[in-house]
Write a protein that holds these residues in place. Sequence first.
Motif, PDB file in Angstrom:
ATOM      1  N   GLU A 265      15.069  48.906  -8.532  1.00 37.09           N
ATOM      2  CA  GLU A 265      14.048  48.761  -9.312  1.00 37.09           C
ATOM      3  C   GLU A 265      13.071  47.458  -8.843  1.00 37.09           C
ATOM      4  OE1 GLU A 265      13.647  48.101 -14.258  1.00 37.09           O
ATOM      5  OE2 GLU A 265      15.050  49.487 -13.359  1.00 37.09           O
ATOM      6  N   ARG A 266      13.668  46.419  -8.412  1.00 33.58           N
ATOM      7  CA  ARG A 266      12.995  45.271  -8.055  1.00 33.58           C
ATOM      8  C   ARG A 266      12.095  45.714  -6.710  1.00 33.58           C
ATOM      9  NH1 ARG A 266      17.722  42.419  -9.151  1.00 33.58           N
ATOM     10  NH2 ARG A 266      18.467  42.649  -7.142  1.00 33.58           N
TER      11      ARG A 266
ATOM     12  N   PHE B   9      10.973  48.638  -6.018  1.00 34.41           N
ATOM     13  CA  PHE B   9       9.982  49.639  -6.572  1.00 34.41           C
ATOM     14  C   PHE B   9       8.968  48.706  -7.233  1.00 34.41           C
ATOM     15  CE2 PHE B   9       7.861  51.439 -10.132  1.00 34.41           C
ATOM     16  CZ  PHE B   9       7.128  52.740  -9.438  1.00 34.41           C
ATOM     17  N   HIS B  10       9.434  47.815  -7.945  1.00 32.45           N
ATOM     18  CA  HIS B  10       8.277  46.840  -8.621  1.00 32.45           C
ATOM     19  C   HIS B  10       7.113  46.009  -7.674  1.00 32.45           C
ATOM     20  CE1 HIS B  10       8.970  47.845 -12.577  1.00 32.45           C
ATOM     21  NE2 HIS B  10      10.274  47.558 -12.641  1.00 32.45           N
ATOM     22  N   LYS B  11       7.905  45.537  -6.426  1.00 31.51           N
ATOM     23  CA  LYS B  11       7.304  44.721  -5.424  1.00 31.51           C
ATOM     24  C   LYS B  11       6.241  45.797  -4.797  1.00 31.51           C
ATOM     25  CE  LYS B  11      10.532  43.018  -3.106  1.00 31.51           C
ATOM     26  NZ  LYS B  11      11.468  42.244  -2.009  1.00 31.51           N
ATOM     27  N   LEU B  12       6.714  46.889  -4.500  1.00 30.44           N
ATOM     28  CA  LEU B  12       5.906  48.038  -3.880  1.00 30.44           C
ATOM     29  C   LEU B  12       4.819  48.383  -4.935  1.00 30.44           C
ATOM     30  CD1 LEU B  12       5.257  50.025  -1.539  1.00 30.44           C
ATOM     31  CD2 LEU B  12       6.808  51.414  -2.680  1.00 30.44           C
ATOM     32  N   GLU B  13       5.148  48.465  -6.323  1.00 34.00           N
ATOM     33  CA  GLU B  13       4.144  48.873  -6.987  1.00 34.00           C
ATOM     34  C   GLU B  13       2.827  48.017  -7.203  1.00 34.00           C
ATOM     35  OE1 GLU B  13       3.954  51.094 -11.460  1.00 34.00           O
ATOM     36  OE2 GLU B  13       5.545  49.338 -11.163  1.00 34.00           O
ATOM     37  N   SER B  14       3.166  46.701  -7.500  1.00 36.65           N
ATOM     38  CA  SER B  14       2.289  45.743  -7.477  1.00 36.65           C
ATOM     39  C   SER B  14       1.488  45.417  -6.084  1.00 36.65           C
ATOM     40  CB  SER B  14       3.022  44.255  -7.945  1.00 36.65           C
ATOM     41  OG  SER B  14       3.778  43.756  -6.897  1.00 36.65           O
ATOM     42  N   ASN B  15       2.115  45.581  -5.274  1.00 36.99           N
ATOM     43  CA  ASN B  15       1.179  45.599  -3.950  1.00 36.99           C
ATOM     44  C   ASN B  15       0.273  46.999  -3.787  1.00 36.99           C
ATOM     45  OD1 ASN B  15       1.427  47.039  -0.736  1.00 36.99           O
ATOM     46  ND2 ASN B  15       1.314  44.613  -0.831  1.00 36.99           N
ATOM     47  N   LEU B  16       0.805  48.262  -4.379  1.00 32.30           N
ATOM     48  CA  LEU B  16      -0.291  49.246  -4.131  1.00 32.30           C
ATOM     49  C   LEU B  16      -1.375  48.822  -5.320  1.00 32.30           C
ATOM     50  CD1 LEU B  16       2.569  52.133  -4.208  1.00 32.30           C
ATOM     51  CD2 LEU B  16       1.041  51.213  -2.170  1.00 32.30           C
ATOM     52  N   GLU B  17      -0.918  48.374  -6.400  1.00 29.42           N
ATOM     53  CA  GLU B  17      -2.022  47.880  -7.507  1.00 29.42           C
ATOM     54  C   GLU B  17      -3.069  47.103  -6.553  1.00 29.42           C
ATOM     55  OE1 GLU B  17      -0.053  46.556 -10.544  1.00 29.42           O
ATOM     56  OE2 GLU B  17       0.580  48.590 -11.364  1.00 29.42           O
ATOM     57  N   GLU B  18      -2.602  46.038  -5.961  1.00 31.16           N
ATOM     58  CA  GLU B  18      -3.514  45.128  -5.332  1.00 31.16           C
ATOM     59  C   GLU B  18      -4.571  45.871  -4.304  1.00 31.16           C
ATOM     60  OE1 GLU B  18      -5.581  41.737  -4.712  1.00 31.16           O
ATOM     61  OE2 GLU B  18      -4.023  42.142  -6.205  1.00 31.16           O
ATOM     62  N   LEU B  19      -3.675  46.716  -3.490  1.00 32.64           N
ATOM     63  CA  LEU B  19      -4.456  47.681  -2.395  1.00 32.64           C
ATOM     64  C   LEU B  19      -5.591  48.285  -3.033  1.00 32.64           C
ATOM     65  CD1 LEU B  19      -1.575  48.732  -0.064  1.00 32.64           C
ATOM     66  CD2 LEU B  19      -3.818  47.447   0.829  1.00 32.64           C
ATOM     67  N   THR B  20      -5.224  48.966  -4.380  1.00 35.06           N
ATOM     68  CA  THR B  20      -6.157  49.582  -4.980  1.00 35.06           C
ATOM     69  C   THR B  20      -7.289  48.868  -5.349  1.00 35.06           C
ATOM     70  OG1 THR B  20      -4.652  51.063  -5.829  1.00 35.06           O
ATOM     71  CG2 THR B  20      -6.591  51.308  -6.929  1.00 35.06           C
ATOM     72  N   LYS B  21      -7.109  47.654  -5.842  1.00 34.07           N
ATOM     73  CA  LYS B  21      -8.342  46.748  -6.322  1.00 34.07           C
ATOM     74  C   LYS B  21      -9.117  46.426  -5.097  1.00 34.07           C
ATOM     75  CE  LYS B  21      -5.548  44.035  -9.746  1.00 34.07           C
ATOM     76  NZ  LYS B  21      -4.891  43.028 -10.286  1.00 34.07           N
ATOM     77  N   ILE B  22      -8.380  46.038  -3.857  1.00 33.81           N
ATOM     78  CA  ILE B  22      -9.258  45.890  -2.797  1.00 33.81           C
ATOM     79  C   ILE B  22      -9.999  47.051  -2.254  1.00 33.81           C
ATOM     80  CG2 ILE B  22      -9.091  45.017  -0.309  1.00 33.81           C
ATOM     81  CD1 ILE B  22      -6.590  43.700  -0.935  1.00 33.81           C
TER      82      ILE B  22
END
Length: 176
Positions: free
Chosen positions: A6-7, A9-22
Amino acid sequence: MDATIERAFHKLESNLEELTKIYRSLLDIVRKEKEILLKADRDALDESNKLKEELLFKLRAQDSLRSRYAMELATLVGADTENPRLLELAQKLAGTPAADRLRTQHAALDILIKRITEINKENEEYTKSALYTERRFEQYQRHAFRKENLRRQGPGKTRPASRRKLRFERSLRPPA
């Protein structure tokens, strides 16, 4: 899902959200660049290119983090660690909300990247066309200047009109 997965996954998920913003910011810049190219505003184009370079730098940094986080999660769920793919990770996490979120983020990133690529190709065509038109205009001005100078020199100083016309027409042909 256990706590370590879960930890990761959450690191990957927050990174993917940041990539999406960029990527969204990059899409906005590429769209605005199209308008700038149509206006032929060089200062705005320079500013746009600087912003694009900054975003690409951030994108590279976030992408290397994504790769590291995806490898970490792949190791924990038993996926390919050499080249972890988001959809493969989603398959390994099947039946969990995390799998659906990975698929959703993958689809969003895929759409953004395709759209950026399309607009960027269009912008490249606008740029080529603008450069070609500018070059033709400069050639026309040089030709008009030469013609005026030859006219001022008086009769007998000019080349035959057919040769001048032929040379000018050749200079206006599009680049190969």
